[in-house]
Design a protein around this motif. Structure first.
Motif, short mmCIF file in Angstrom:
data_model
loop_
_atom_site.label_atom_id
_atom_site.label_comp_id
_atom_site.label_asym_id
_atom_site.label_seq_id
_atom_site.Cartn_x
_atom_site.Cartn_y
_atom_site.Cartn_z
N TYR A 1 43.26 121.87 93.02
CA TYR A 1 43.93 120.56 93.10
C TYR A 1 43.13 119.58 93.95
O TYR A 1 42.94 118.42 93.58
CB TYR A 1 45.34 120.72 93.68
CG TYR A 1 46.00 119.41 94.00
CD1 TYR A 1 46.54 118.61 92.99
CD2 TYR A 1 46.06 118.93 95.31
CE1 TYR A 1 47.12 117.38 93.28
CE2 TYR A 1 46.64 117.71 95.60
CZ TYR A 1 47.17 116.95 94.59
OH TYR A 1 47.74 115.72 94.88
N LEU A 2 42.64 120.04 95.11
CA LEU A 2 41.88 119.16 96.00
C LEU A 2 40.62 118.64 95.32
O LEU A 2 40.25 117.47 95.47
CB LEU A 2 41.51 119.90 97.29
CG LEU A 2 42.68 120.25 98.23
CD1 LEU A 2 42.17 121.08 99.40
CD2 LEU A 2 43.39 119.00 98.73
N LEU A 3 39.96 119.51 94.55
CA LEU A 3 38.74 119.10 93.85
C LEU A 3 39.05 118.06 92.76
O LEU A 3 38.21 117.22 92.45
CB LEU A 3 38.05 120.32 93.24
CG LEU A 3 37.32 121.20 94.25
CD1 LEU A 3 36.95 122.54 93.62
CD2 LEU A 3 36.07 120.50 94.77
N TYR A 4 40.24 118.13 92.20
CA TYR A 4 40.65 117.17 91.17
C TYR A 4 41.09 115.85 91.81
O TYR A 4 40.67 114.77 91.40
CB TYR A 4 41.78 117.78 90.35
CG TYR A 4 42.37 116.87 89.30
CD1 TYR A 4 41.86 116.84 88.01
CD2 TYR A 4 43.46 116.04 89.59
CE1 TYR A 4 42.40 116.02 87.04
CE2 TYR A 4 44.01 115.21 88.63
CZ TYR A 4 43.48 115.21 87.35
OH TYR A 4 44.03 114.38 86.39
N GLN A 5 41.93 115.96 92.83
CA GLN A 5 42.54 114.78 93.43
C GLN A 5 41.58 114.00 94.32
O GLN A 5 41.65 112.78 94.40
CB GLN A 5 43.77 115.21 94.25
CG GLN A 5 44.60 114.07 94.80
CD GLN A 5 45.33 113.31 93.70
OE1 GLN A 5 45.45 113.80 92.57
NE2 GLN A 5 45.82 112.11 94.01
N TYR A 6 40.66 114.71 94.97
CA TYR A 6 39.74 114.06 95.92
C TYR A 6 38.29 114.26 95.48
O TYR A 6 37.41 114.53 96.29
CB TYR A 6 39.94 114.64 97.32
CG TYR A 6 41.34 114.48 97.86
CD1 TYR A 6 41.74 113.31 98.50
CD2 TYR A 6 42.28 115.51 97.73
CE1 TYR A 6 43.03 113.17 99.00
CE2 TYR A 6 43.57 115.38 98.23
CZ TYR A 6 43.94 114.21 98.86
OH TYR A 6 45.22 114.06 99.35
#
Length: 713
Positions: free
Chosen positions: A218-223
């Motif tokens: 998720y972090l790699l997608y969102q940020y």
């Protein structure tokens, strides 16, 4: 009738989706193998698209959410998958990536006709959910359709039906993603802000490891403009566990995230491949029968050397060492040619003061060599210049040697020599810890508990890595000392952690923590967040309820785990009489469970020695069993024989726990944690056997089993 219509509708949509994906794959074009850099970049993007679409072809989506945005009358059927895809004709979203903001509704919406809101980049977006549908697609075939919510319908909590369907599947030798069954409490953790230290207390089987891996995705997608996968690290307890979880991130479309152990990370940092070669099986003595009782964990070497008190000792040593590092004498290159000590100190302490000690040493050495070179160049006579060059270089080498090499292990030895000399003079490190560590270091023995202090010394003197970390996942963190987190914090621009574990499974308490407050104190209140995952999804109700009877003995004050309503067989607790053949009993247990379709079966012994002897006996009887041992790098599934302390993090369809007697499992907290770990490895079946007197830890479970049997009869 309604479900038949829904199934037909989804069959048609799936066929249409397969055609769309296939067309997009065909339209990508051929590979480029030339030398043009721009074309190489374009080819890499095309290959990435080809791989993404290939994975979508096998399992395009797992859910559907019909959403009507407020102030509109148009219902959008949103199909949600592990990866997103646009319509090739319109450019509109065809499949929604599960990490997209609107997809959060699929996980957080639990029913009701009230308006819902999700956070989009442009701000809150409200609307109404008209349908929530779970779909199971495997190898391009639609296997299951479950409507968990229909606006205006009966809505009898059918979400649980799909979850139980997933949980009831047999396991293989790898951890799987849970993207199709993420629960609301898990989704809140996954989507938490990046610059936060999440500390997660998760009951056995609560999915905490999987949640942490999904959070990375998720972090790699969102940020994606702020974080990179190569600047993320997952720290696991051992290499076998790394093998077990290795498939989750690739399945979620994430690559290049480093997955390692803290020991291997420190070994790379110090560039010492054989650092732990003489460790002599650290901690093994704590798992032998009779050794995990009434230990003074607060005074154990691991607790001491991983504490913030010891960090203060390290910092004091570092400050004193730096203050005394530079010789106070002038440097005389040859007779009559002097570089004043004041000039050397000005370079070292003023001009280079912003550098760590090792780079300062290098810069000072280079500066002094340049000074020498300039002075030698002023000598006209070649013969004299040659003689003075030889003299000055010898003296320079001697000067540099006096400065020391700043090797972390040598400095660590020096630290403990200093502590030994200062004992009784306000030093609050136990004498036994100091003396034992000095004996170890003289023999070049470095233990797990020494790794964080060694890393701290190295980073203090050599500086942090040029590539800072964006995010760190610490799994089984109840076995991690606070100093390890401090080490990792200095390797980051801003603290971004997912710290997860279970105090009830803290079988390495001699070097871990007792309470989560030991970690929350390391972060400011506005940059930390504590979560509890109490719902256990791994095991049947009967197994979790049995494990809950052991929990009070662990001295953790944790609430009992909450099982999902997935009923199975009662837990069996059985005494083996002296006349019974132990190996025959185990063989029968394995045969029955294999016949019943259990793909992974564990026979759990108390110690490593017991496991090795037992595995060999089974092999001699023709049973294809695998021994799981210390340092093992892979888990192959099937029939495993394993000591109880190495089962943590793993799960099996059926478990046979051996030697659960009063001698091997006392009522002490450490024994209780070991039995709790062993019991919660089972997904579907759990059996405990003993000879002689049963462990007091099973008394509550025995009463529970008897009550259950009475109810069933």
């Amino acid at each position: 009738m309604e479900m038949n219509r829904a199934y037909e509708e989804e069959q048609a949509r799936l066929k249409e989706t397969m055609e769309e994906i296939s067309q997009q794959i065909e339209g990508i074009g051929d590979r480029y193998y030339g030398d043009n850099f721009v074309e190489q970049l374009l080819d890499a993007k095309r290959e990435e698209d080809r791989n993404r679409l290939g994975l979508l072809l096998a399992e395009p989506y797992f859910g559907r959410l019909d959403f009507m945005e407020e102030q509109t009358d148009k219902t959008l059927p949103l199909y949600i998958g592990k990866r997103g895809m646009e319509d090739s004709k319109t450019g509109e979203p065809y499949i929604i990536d599960w990490r997209a903001p609107v997809a959060s509704l699929f996980y957080t919406f639990t029913g009701g006709e009230e308006p819902v809101v999700y956070e989009a980049p442009e701000g809150p977006v409200g609307g109404e959910v008209l349908l929530k549908r779970n779909l199971s697609v495997r190898k391009q075939a639609l296997e299951r359709v479950v409507d968990s919510y229909v606006r205006g319908g009966d809505n009898l909590s059918l979400t649980d039906e799909f979850l139980l369907y997933r949980l009831g599947e047999k396991k293989d030798n790898r951890l799987r993603d849970i993207v199709s069954t993420i629960q609301a409490e898990q989704d809140r953790i996954i989507r938490a802000p990046r610059l936060t230290a999440l500390i997660i207390q998760g009951a056995a089987g609560s999915g905490k490891t999987t949640v942490a891996l999904h959070r990375l995705a998720y972090l790699l997608y969102q940020y994606q403009d702020q974080v990179r996968p190569e600047r993320m690290v997952i720290f696991a307890p051992n290499t076998m566990f790394l093998d077990y979880i290795s498939g989750v991130l690739p399945e979620l479309g994430v690559g290049d995230v480093r997955q390692t152990t803290f020991a291997d990370w420190v070994i790379d940092l110090l560039d010492r491949p054989k650092l732990l070669e003489k460790d002599m099986a650290e901690g093994k003595q704590w798992f032998s029968v009779g050794n995990a009782r009434n230990e003074q964990f607060e005074l154990s070497p691991g607790r001491c050397k991983g504490s913030l008190v010891f960090k203060d000792k390290l910092d004091q040593f570092i400050a004193r060492y730096e203050a005394d590092y530079l010789p106070g004498q002038d440097f005389e290159a040859w007779s009559g040619k002097v570089l004043p000590a004041a000039d050397i100190a000005a370079w070292f302490r003023v001009e280079y003061r912003h550098y760590p000690l090792a780079p300062r040493r290098e810069r000072l050495t280079a500066r002094m060599n340049r000074w020498l070179e300039m002075e030698l160049n002023q000598i006209g006579d070649p013969k004299i210049r040659k003689e003075r060059s030889k003299t000055s270089k010898q003296r320079m080498r001697a000067y540099v040697k006096r400065l020391g090499e700043l090797d972390a292990l040598q400095l660590y030895r020096q630290l403990f020599d200093t502590l030994a000399a200062d004992l009784g003079d306000g030093v609050n490190i136990p004498v036994a810890v100091v003396e034992q560590t000095r004996r170890d270091l003289k023999k070049s023995i470095v233990r797990q508990e020494d790794l964080a202090p060694l890393a701290w010394l190295h980073l203090a003197f050599h500086g942090t890595p040029a590539q800072k970390l964006d995010h760190v996942v610490l799994d089984e963190a109840q076995d991690v000392p606070p100093l390890q987190i401090e080490v990792l914090k200095v390797c980051m621009n801003e603290a971004s952690f997912t710290i997860l574990g279970d105090l009830a499974q803290g079988i390495h308490a001699y070097r871990g923590i007792q309470r989560w407050e030991e970690f929350t104190a390391l972060f400011s209140p506005d940059r930390r967040s504590y979560h509890e995952l109490r719902q256990s999804y791994r095991s049947t109700m009967e197994i979790i309820e049995f494990a809950n009877t052991i929990l009070p003995f662990t001295d953790t004050l944790l609430p009992p785990a909450q099982p999902v309503f997935r009923s199975g067989e009662p837990v069996r607790i059985r005494e083996l009489t002296e006349g019974e053949d132990r190996i025959s009993y185990i063989r029968n247990f394995i045969a029955v469970n294999e016949q019943d379709g259990m793909a992974t079966i564990a026979v759990i012994a108390r110690t490593e020695e017991d496991s090795a002897a037992l595995c060999q006996a089974l092999l001699n009887q023709g049973v294809e069993a695998s021994l799981i041992s210390e340092g093992q790098r892979g888990y192959s599934g099937g029939i495993s024989v394993v000591p109880v302390y190495l089962t943590k993090g793993l799960e099996f369809d059926a478990v046979l726990l051996l030697d659960v007697d009063a001698e091997r499992y006392t009522a002490a907290p450490q024994d209780a944690k070991l039995l709790y770990v062993g019991s919660t490895r089972a997904l579907h079946r759990l059996e405990l056997v003993y000879q002689g007197e049963a462990s007091p830890l099973t008394e509550g479970g025995s009463q529970l089993v008897k009550a259950s049997l009475r109810e069933n009869t």
